[in-house]
Design a protein around this motif. Structure first.
Motif, short mmCIF file in Angstrom:
data_model
loop_
_atom_site.label_atom_id
_atom_site.label_comp_id
_atom_site.label_asym_id
_atom_site.label_seq_id
_atom_site.Cartn_x
_atom_site.Cartn_y
_atom_site.Cartn_z
N GLY A 130 -5.77 -9.32 1.28
CA GLY A 130 -6.17 -9.55 0.29
C GLY A 130 -4.40 -8.51 -0.12
O GLY A 130 -4.42 -7.88 0.48
N PRO A 131 -4.11 -9.08 -1.23
CA PRO A 131 -2.66 -7.67 -1.64
C PRO A 131 -3.89 -6.89 -1.56
O PRO A 131 -3.82 -5.72 -2.35
N VAL A 132 -2.38 -5.53 -1.13
CA VAL A 132 -2.10 -4.53 -1.11
C VAL A 132 -1.23 -3.66 -2.37
O VAL A 132 -0.05 -4.05 -2.04
N HIS A 133 -1.35 -2.12 -2.07
CA HIS A 133 -0.14 -1.72 -2.72
C HIS A 133 1.01 -1.28 -1.84
O HIS A 133 0.82 -1.26 -0.41
N ARG A 134 1.85 -1.71 -2.36
CA ARG A 134 2.74 -1.60 -1.05
C ARG A 134 4.20 -1.23 -1.50
O ARG A 134 4.55 -0.88 -3.35
N ARG A 135 5.60 -1.64 -0.55
CA ARG A 135 7.18 -0.91 -1.57
C ARG A 135 7.71 -1.99 -0.84
O ARG A 135 7.30 -1.93 0.48
N ARG A 136 7.90 -2.87 -1.47
CA ARG A 136 8.76 -3.81 -0.68
C ARG A 136 10.11 -3.49 -0.15
O ARG A 136 10.35 -2.26 -1.18
N THR A 140 9.76 -3.02 -5.44
CA THR A 140 8.07 -2.84 -6.31
C THR A 140 7.06 -3.40 -5.43
O THR A 140 7.58 -3.77 -4.02
N CYS A 141 6.11 -3.73 -5.99
CA CYS A 141 4.60 -3.93 -5.52
C CYS A 141 4.42 -4.85 -5.70
O CYS A 141 4.54 -5.85 -4.38
N HIS A 142 3.42 -5.85 -7.15
CA HIS A 142 3.17 -6.31 -7.08
C HIS A 142 3.86 -7.00 -8.31
O HIS A 142 3.12 -7.24 -9.42
N PRO A 143 5.04 -6.91 -9.09
CA PRO A 143 5.75 -7.23 -10.25
C PRO A 143 5.30 -8.28 -10.58
O PRO A 143 4.13 -8.48 -12.27
#
Ligand code: ZN
Ligand code: ZN
Ligand code: ZN
Length: 470
Positions: A130-136, A140-143
């Motif tokens: 499942g989508p999680v907050h992240r640092r690509r 960005t996270c999930h723009p």
């Protein structure tokens, strides 16, 4: 002065500290025992004696805890977890490094020409639950994202930094596949085992060998460490080396590191393992993100790969060490856990009640979100063991004329007779003093290291004399 976990430094334990200073032997003998236990934060207290038997004589008591402060010996807890006891974790990390580096550069009974064996450093990840907050990479996270069945937009326009508590938390907890995440952690060792089998076969295929021929002539030796990601799923970091079966530390196979890397990547993409539970048809697989790098032949490349691997061996399942202890009856309500970590641990506990998953014994592993067993494992022929490294240290101490306990036992067989008296320091004051002794030791080592750096930096280089006579 550094505060210790579990002590009340705000109201610092003056009376207990004074009591210790006034006790028999005072501060010096207490400090000596703390140092002998490696400045452990929560040592085991033992009482008893060590006896030695000479070739002709009856057993003689060479050491008795009755002579020590409080009549007890302090023995280091020996944990690998930095959050529980930093000084013991440092010893563990040094051993982990020695174990990994011996398999790459030789030493500890492994010949030096092991450096000719191709080796790689592999990192395999868990799939998405499942989508999680992240640092690509671009910050960005999930723009962008769709709306989930719970009506939440799976979008986050923020740019998180590494310390942001949100990183690793799901965008929608109701969508997150907690059971899948726990079962992946529980099955990761089996997935790894299958990966090494596939990779060996793939390596054989790449050099034109049949499966049988490959399995008879080659072997993959490895050491693997699991790391908990912020989302509570495990990553695997592994050093993998290719050897001849039956002569693991002898001449290297004529295989390149690049071929080994290719075989591991191909295996990681294709391998799967049945999801635990008889009713399930789903399978466990690695996440898309996989990385395999050839470890260079030069000394520094091999040393750095070992240091990188050893670093992960000391981490716990969460940065604050909240999940360092097993649960007795579910996840305690009073335990302050981030919601996501709590949901993982509670899912693991709940799955532990399911008869079809009984073999996973998830009640024992709920505190590690389903991951079972050791954080560092190695194949038998990779290099030495933790047990042998510890035995070497003990032998060295005895050769120096002392047991770990302090008795003089040169050349005689010794025997310890011990009784367990408790864990940790007896008072907050003792714990406070011990933490300060540990800090002084650390600063002392640091200063000695700096002195050495200084000495080597200013060591006189060979100079030409003024008349040109070198
Ligand atoms: Zn310790
Ligand atoms: Zn975010
Ligand atoms: Zn949702």
């Amino acid at each position: 002065m550094t505060p210790v976990a579990g002590t009340t430094v705000g109201t610092w334990p003056l009376e207990e500290v004074v009591a210790r200073l006034r006790s028999p032997g005072g501060y010096p003998s207490f400090a000596e025992r703390v140092r002998a236990a490696g400045c452990c934060r929560r040592p085991v207290r033992l009482s008893g004696q060590v006896t030695a038997t000479g070739p002709t004589s009856a057993p003689v008591v060479v050491f008795d805890t009755a002579t020590l402060p409080d009549r007890v010996l302090l023995k280091a807890c020996g944990t690998r977890r930095e959050t529980l006891c930093p000084p013991c974790a440092a010893v563990y990390r040094a051993d982990a490094f020695a174990l990994v580096v011996a398999g790459l550069r030789g030493g500890k009974g492994i010949p030096d020409d092991i450096t000719a064996h191709p080796a790689v450093l592999a990192t395999f990840t868990a799939p998405s639950f499942g989508p999680v907050h992240r640092r690509r990479a671009d910050g960005t996270c999930h723009p962008t994202g769709r709306r989930c069945p719970h009506g939440r937009a799976l979008v986050c326009g923020r740019r998180h930094n590494d310390r942001d508590q949100l990183v690793g938390q799901p965008l929608c907890p109701d969508c997150y596949d907690y059971e899948g995440a726990v079962l992946f952690n529980a099955g990761v060792s089996e997935l790894w085992r299958r990966t090494t089998i596939y990779a060996l076969r793939e390596l054989g295929r790449l050099i034109g060998m049949s499966v049988r021929q490959t399995e008879r002539t080659l072997r993959l030796s490895y050491v693997k460490v699991v790391e908990f990601q912020r989302r509570g799923s495990v990553h695997v970091h592994a050093v993998v080396r290719v050897d001849h079966r039956g002569d693991e530390h002898g001449s290297p196979p004529t295989v390149s590191g690049e071929l080994l890397a290719g075989a591991l990547l191909a295996a990681a993409r294709r391998v799967s393992a049945p999801l635990p539970g008889p009713a399930s048809t789903a399978r466990l697989a690695w996440g898309r993100q996989a990385d395999v790098a050839v470890i260079g032949d030069n000394d520094d490349g091999r040393r750095r790969a070992a240091a990188y691997t050893a670093k992960y061996a000391c981490k716990g399942s969460d940065a604050d060490g909240l999940l360092d202890h097993r649960f007795r009856a579910g996840v305690p309500h009073q335990l302050e856990l981030p919601a996501h970590l709590r949901a993982l641990a509670e899912t693991a506990w709940r799955l532990g009640d399911r008869p079809d998953l009984g073999h996973l014994r998830l009640h024992l592993w709920a505190h590690t979100c389903g991951h079972r067993g050791h954080f560092l494992t190695k194949s038998r022929r990779y290099s030495t063991t933790f047990g042998r490294l510890r035995a070497d240290r003990q032998r060295w101490r005895i050769e120096q004329g002392h047991t770990e306990e302090g008795g003089d036992v040169r050349g005689s067989p010794v025997m310890g007779h011990w009784r367990f008296e408790g864990t940790g320091y007896r008072s907050t004051g003792d714990a406070w003093l011990a933490a300060n002794i540990a800090e002084a030791e650390r600063l002392g080592r640091r200063a000695a290291w700096e002195d050495r750096q200084w000495a080597s930096a200013t060591a006189p280089a060979p100079m030409l004399t003024s008349d040109g006579d070198a």
